[in-house]
Design an enzyme around this catalytic site. Structure first.
Site, PDB file in Angstrom:
ATOM      1  N   LEU A  24      12.947   0.466   4.409  1.00  0.00           N
ATOM      2  CA  LEU A  24      12.803   0.885   5.833  1.00  0.00           C
ATOM      3  C   LEU A  24      11.307   0.658   6.338  1.00  0.00           C
ATOM      4  CD1 LEU A  24      13.607   2.795   8.172  1.00  0.00           C
ATOM      5  CD2 LEU A  24      12.980   4.696   6.440  1.00  0.00           C
ATOM      6  N   THR A  25      10.406   1.260   5.395  1.00  0.00           N
ATOM      7  CA  THR A  25       9.066   1.540   6.120  1.00  0.00           C
ATOM      8  C   THR A  25       8.328  -0.010   6.356  1.00  0.00           C
ATOM      9  OG1 THR A  25       8.655   3.446   4.749  1.00  0.00           O
ATOM     10  CG2 THR A  25       6.648   2.335   5.383  1.00  0.00           C
ATOM     11  N   GLU A  26       7.757  -0.055   7.458  1.00  0.00           N
ATOM     12  CA  GLU A  26       6.854  -1.202   7.912  1.00  0.00           C
ATOM     13  C   GLU A  26       5.475  -0.953   8.032  1.00  0.00           C
ATOM     14  OE1 GLU A  26       8.703  -3.163  11.181  1.00  0.00           O
ATOM     15  OE2 GLU A  26      10.704  -3.630  10.058  1.00  0.00           O
ATOM     16  N   SER A  79       6.160   7.295   9.652  1.00  0.00           N
ATOM     17  CA  SER A  79       7.122   8.147   9.848  1.00  0.00           C
ATOM     18  C   SER A  79       7.722   8.008  11.138  1.00  0.00           C
ATOM     19  CB  SER A  79       6.556   9.424  10.320  1.00  0.00           C
ATOM     20  OG  SER A  79       5.360   9.954   9.191  1.00  0.00           O
ATOM     21  N   GLN A 124      -4.746  23.640 -14.241  1.00  0.00           N
ATOM     22  CA  GLN A 124      -6.197  24.730 -14.238  1.00  0.00           C
ATOM     23  C   GLN A 124      -5.725  25.458 -15.542  1.00  0.00           C
ATOM     24  OE1 GLN A 124      -8.475  24.483 -11.992  1.00  0.00           O
ATOM     25  NE2 GLN A 124      -9.696  26.132 -12.767  1.00  0.00           N
ATOM     26  N   ILE A 125      -4.558  25.819 -15.819  1.00  0.00           N
ATOM     27  CA  ILE A 125      -4.237  26.507 -17.094  1.00  0.00           C
ATOM     28  C   ILE A 125      -4.599  25.674 -18.290  1.00  0.00           C
ATOM     29  CG2 ILE A 125      -2.441  27.543 -18.329  1.00  0.00           C
ATOM     30  CD1 ILE A 125      -1.308  28.553 -15.703  1.00  0.00           C
ATOM     31  N   GLU A 175       9.545   9.652   1.436  1.00  0.00           N
ATOM     32  CA  GLU A 175      11.018  10.222   1.780  1.00  0.00           C
ATOM     33  C   GLU A 175      10.962  10.992   3.071  1.00  0.00           C
ATOM     34  OE1 GLU A 175      14.110  10.921  -0.998  1.00  0.00           O
ATOM     35  OE2 GLU A 175      13.203   9.908  -2.401  1.00  0.00           O
ATOM     36  N   GLU A 213       5.640  17.295   7.122  1.00  0.00           N
ATOM     37  CA  GLU A 213       5.349  17.376   8.668  1.00  0.00           C
ATOM     38  C   GLU A 213       6.439  16.998   9.414  1.00  0.00           C
ATOM     39  OE1 GLU A 213       3.046  15.853   6.549  1.00  0.00           O
ATOM     40  OE2 GLU A 213       1.512  17.308   6.776  1.00  0.00           O
TER      41      GLU A 213
HETATM   42  C1  LIG Z   1       5.117   5.348  -3.944  1.00  0.00           C
HETATM   43  C2  LIG Z   1       5.902   5.160  -2.636  1.00  0.00           C
HETATM   44  C3  LIG Z   1       7.210   4.977  -2.636  1.00  0.00           C
HETATM   45  C4  LIG Z   1       7.635   4.795  -1.293  1.00  0.00           C
HETATM   46  N1  LIG Z   1       8.974   4.632  -1.515  1.00  0.00           N
HETATM   47  C5  LIG Z   1       9.600   3.963   0.046  1.00  0.00           C
HETATM   48  C6  LIG Z   1      10.996   3.242  -0.212  1.00  0.00           C
HETATM   49  O1  LIG Z   1      11.598   3.110  -1.251  1.00  0.00           O
HETATM   50  N2  LIG Z   1      11.340   2.910   0.948  1.00  0.00           N
HETATM   51  C7  LIG Z   1      10.832   2.912   2.097  1.00  0.00           C
HETATM   52  O2  LIG Z   1      11.211   2.452   3.064  1.00  0.00           O
HETATM   53  N3  LIG Z   1       9.553   3.654   2.212  1.00  0.00           N
HETATM   54  C8  LIG Z   1       8.998   4.077   1.030  1.00  0.00           C
HETATM   55  N4  LIG Z   1       7.836   4.526   0.954  1.00  0.00           N
HETATM   56  C9  LIG Z   1       7.275   4.746   2.410  1.00  0.00           C
HETATM   57  C10 LIG Z   1       7.183   6.330   2.672  1.00  0.00           C
HETATM   58  O3  LIG Z   1       8.175   6.596   2.999  1.00  0.00           O
HETATM   59  C11 LIG Z   1       6.044   6.578   3.871  1.00  0.00           C
HETATM   60  O4  LIG Z   1       4.766   6.551   3.011  1.00  0.00           O
HETATM   61  C12 LIG Z   1       6.229   7.789   4.614  1.00  0.00           C
HETATM   62  O5  LIG Z   1       7.553   7.783   5.365  1.00  0.00           O
HETATM   63  C13 LIG Z   1       5.194   8.012   5.420  1.00  0.00           C
HETATM   64  O6  LIG Z   1       4.638   6.912   6.075  1.00  0.00           O
HETATM   65  P1  LIG Z   1       3.223   6.622   6.293  1.00  0.00           P
HETATM   66  O7  LIG Z   1       2.632   6.529   4.759  1.00  0.00           O
HETATM   67  O8  LIG Z   1       3.034   5.374   7.103  1.00  0.00           O
HETATM   68  O9  LIG Z   1       2.599   7.745   6.908  1.00  0.00           O
HETATM   69  P2  LIG Z   1       2.259   7.950   8.547  1.00  0.00           P
HETATM   70  O10 LIG Z   1       3.577   7.891   9.230  1.00  0.00           O
HETATM   71  O11 LIG Z   1       1.229   7.156   9.079  1.00  0.00           O
HETATM   72  O12 LIG Z   1       1.776   9.425   8.738  1.00  0.00           O
HETATM   73  C14 LIG Z   1       0.537   9.798   8.326  1.00  0.00           C
HETATM   74  C15 LIG Z   1       0.171  11.344   8.518  1.00  0.00           C
HETATM   75  O13 LIG Z   1       0.540  11.672   9.877  1.00  0.00           O
HETATM   76  C16 LIG Z   1       1.520  12.621   9.933  1.00  0.00           C
HETATM   77  N5  LIG Z   1       2.573  12.526  11.028  1.00  0.00           N
HETATM   78  C17 LIG Z   1       2.887  11.427  11.421  1.00  0.00           C
HETATM   79  N6  LIG Z   1       3.832  11.661  12.097  1.00  0.00           N
HETATM   80  C18 LIG Z   1       3.682  12.989  12.757  1.00  0.00           C
HETATM   81  C19 LIG Z   1       4.236  13.858  13.665  1.00  0.00           C
HETATM   82  N7  LIG Z   1       5.096  13.273  14.692  1.00  0.00           N
HETATM   83  N8  LIG Z   1       4.171  15.160  13.674  1.00  0.00           N
HETATM   84  C20 LIG Z   1       3.074  15.635  12.637  1.00  0.00           C
HETATM   85  N9  LIG Z   1       2.762  14.655  11.568  1.00  0.00           N
HETATM   86  C21 LIG Z   1       3.153  13.644  11.767  1.00  0.00           C
HETATM   87  C22 LIG Z   1       2.397  12.482   8.604  1.00  0.00           C
HETATM   88  O14 LIG Z   1       3.152  13.544   8.142  1.00  0.00           O
HETATM   89  C23 LIG Z   1       1.392  12.185   7.514  1.00  0.00           C
HETATM   90  O15 LIG Z   1       0.720  13.133   7.221  1.00  0.00           O
HETATM   91  C24 LIG Z   1       7.118   5.017  -0.104  1.00  0.00           C
HETATM   92  C25 LIG Z   1       5.537   5.531  -0.028  1.00  0.00           C
HETATM   93  C26 LIG Z   1       5.000   5.454  -1.243  1.00  0.00           C
HETATM   94  C27 LIG Z   1       3.628   5.732  -1.339  1.00  0.00           C
END
Ligand SMILES: Cc1cc2nc3c(=O)[nH]c(=O)nc-3n(C[C@H](O)[C@H](O)[C@H](O)COP(=O)(O)OP(=O)(O)OC[C@H]3O[C@@H](n4cnc5c(N)ncnc54)[C@H](O)[C@@H]3O)c2cc1C
Length: 390
Positions: A136-138, A143, A347-348, A374, A378
């Protein structure tokens, strides 16, 4: 907002006897294939336990919550959740592999695949022969999934895909990547997405593995898609309805993660209690110091809260009841509980926890992912607020 899917609720179960037998099976399978030392070895070797998936299948643990006509156990989600929790306790590396297979794979097939796809893929998934990844993620769509740019253009017999996906777990080793692609609309619009099944071995797929700080048995991938052909038969669900389809299964993933996090959190508390009883300083076990006792009391209370809420969510899913807010809440409660207890657990244990042989440090490192993975916490709080009418 899209409607929740028609839920599969499973048959009633005797919570005492039948559940105990199933949890005994989990214990036996993990004792045989994934004891604590094997979890440590694989974590250090960054060696995912893919070859153990068929063993989980054979023991009936992948198929618990799927209908018997596809080879499943026909059981309610309340059982699936307790099994996920137990697996999280015994070894989340293998448990997560099972959870992803069930939630991103099997539940996607159940919720929106064609009957032909379901008949082809679900029995094999339940046997542990098919590994799914969610792509899903690009780079520009974390988010905000509506920002997906990967585009699918209709060609004779199917679709041609160009784009890039990132952070997809298990993708390079999977059988299929469940991949939302843009078949209509523009980035920023949630309409116009379509789910496609793409094997990582397809021509035009370029895979690069990513390095990270934890979850060493969960491989992560950067995926280039260059003129990748996807036949019409590998489109999952209706064209342009991918966002709705994806949303209709997310509560399963959140429920699975909440259950696993609860199990991992109980493990961290148990490790900390054992250490507090054994380690002596100033002539007595450190567990005799009130500050340590209160820390452990707070940790156990948090885990019990997470467990009860996770079971509440599981009961709603079992009843086929709407649970968008509860799924978001369970994910937040359990993942923040896990971070709380591992923070205090470290810590423990102090230096004993910081050693790379310690299970506490592994659970602590792994836990860091879950409050933003997942669907970040937020975003979960945004969902909860929206469901409260705000
Ligand atoms: C080890 C690992 C495994 C993963 N596995 C998968 C997978 O199997 N398939 C897949 O598709 N993706 C996967 N991901 C991606 C993961 O789902 C994303 O990292 C996650 O959705 C957050 O996206 P981002 O890292 O781009 O953070 P961003 O979207 O850039 O967010 C950065 C920060 O801003 C906050 N934020 C963003 N928008 C808002 C808002 N509207 N209101 C308040 N706060 C906000 C977020 O909460 C976060 O704290 C994986 C990531 C990791 C690290």
């Amino acid at each position: 907002m899209p409607a929740m899917p028609q839920a599969y609720t499973g048959r009633p179960i005797d919570q005492s006897d039948e559940l105990r037998m199933i949890l005994d099976t989990v214990d036996r399978v993990f004792a045989r294939h994934f004891p604590a030392e094997e979890a440590r070895r694989r974590d250090k070797a960054h060696a995912p336990p893919y070859e153990l998936l068929p063993a989980l299948g054979e023991a009936g643990l992948i198929g618990l919550g799927f209908p018997e006509e596809y080879g499943g156990g026909g059981l309610p989600w309340s059982v699936v959740a307790r099994v996920s929790e137990r697996m999280g306790y015994l070894g989340s590396m293998l448990g997560t592999l099972c959870d992803v297979t069930v939630t991103f794979g099997g539940m996607s097939l159940m919720a929106y695949a064609s009957e032909a796809q379901r008949r082809d893929l679900l029995p094999r998934t339940i046997r542990g022969e098919v590994l799914f990844a969610l792509a899903l993620t690009e780079p520009g769509a974390g988010s905000d999934a509506s920002r997906i740019r990967t585009r699918a253009v209709a060609v004779p017999g199917g679709w041609r895909i160009n784009g890039r996906k990132i952070w997809s777990s298990y993708a390079g080793d999977s059988t299929y990547m469940v991949t939302p692609c843009r078949t209509g609309g523009e980035p920023g619009q949630s309409r116009g997405l379509t789910m496609m099944l793409i094997p990582p071995t397809a021509k035009g797929v370029h895979m690069t593995q990513l390095e990270k700080v934890g979850n060493n048995g969960l491989t992560s991938w950067d995926i280039g898609l260059e003129d990748v052909f996807v036949p019409e038969s590998d489109v999952l669900g209706e064209v342009d309805r991918g966002f709705r389809n994806l949303m209709s299964t997310l509560h399963y993933a959140r429920a699975g993660l909440a259950a696993s996090a609860t199990g991992q959190a109980q493990k961290a508390v148990d490790i900390a209690i054992a250490h507090a009883k054994e380690r002596e300083q100033f002539g007595q076990p450190i567990g005799k110091f009130q500050v340590i006792q209160h820390r452990l009391a707070d940790m156990q209370m948090r885990v019990d809260q997470a467990r009860l809420y996770t079971y509440h969510l599981a009961d709603l899913i079992s009843a086929g009841a709407p649970c968008r807010r509860e799924a978001a809440q369970a994910k937040v409660i359990a993942t923040e509980c896990l971070q709380y207890v591992t923070h205090h657990g470290m810590q423990i244990l102090a230096s004993a926890g910081y050693h790379s042989d310690s299970d506490m440090q592994r659970i602590w490192r792994d836990a860091r992912l879950y409050t933003f993975g997942e669907g970040s916490n937020e975003i979960q709080r945004n969902i909860i607020a929206r469901e409260l009418g705000l």
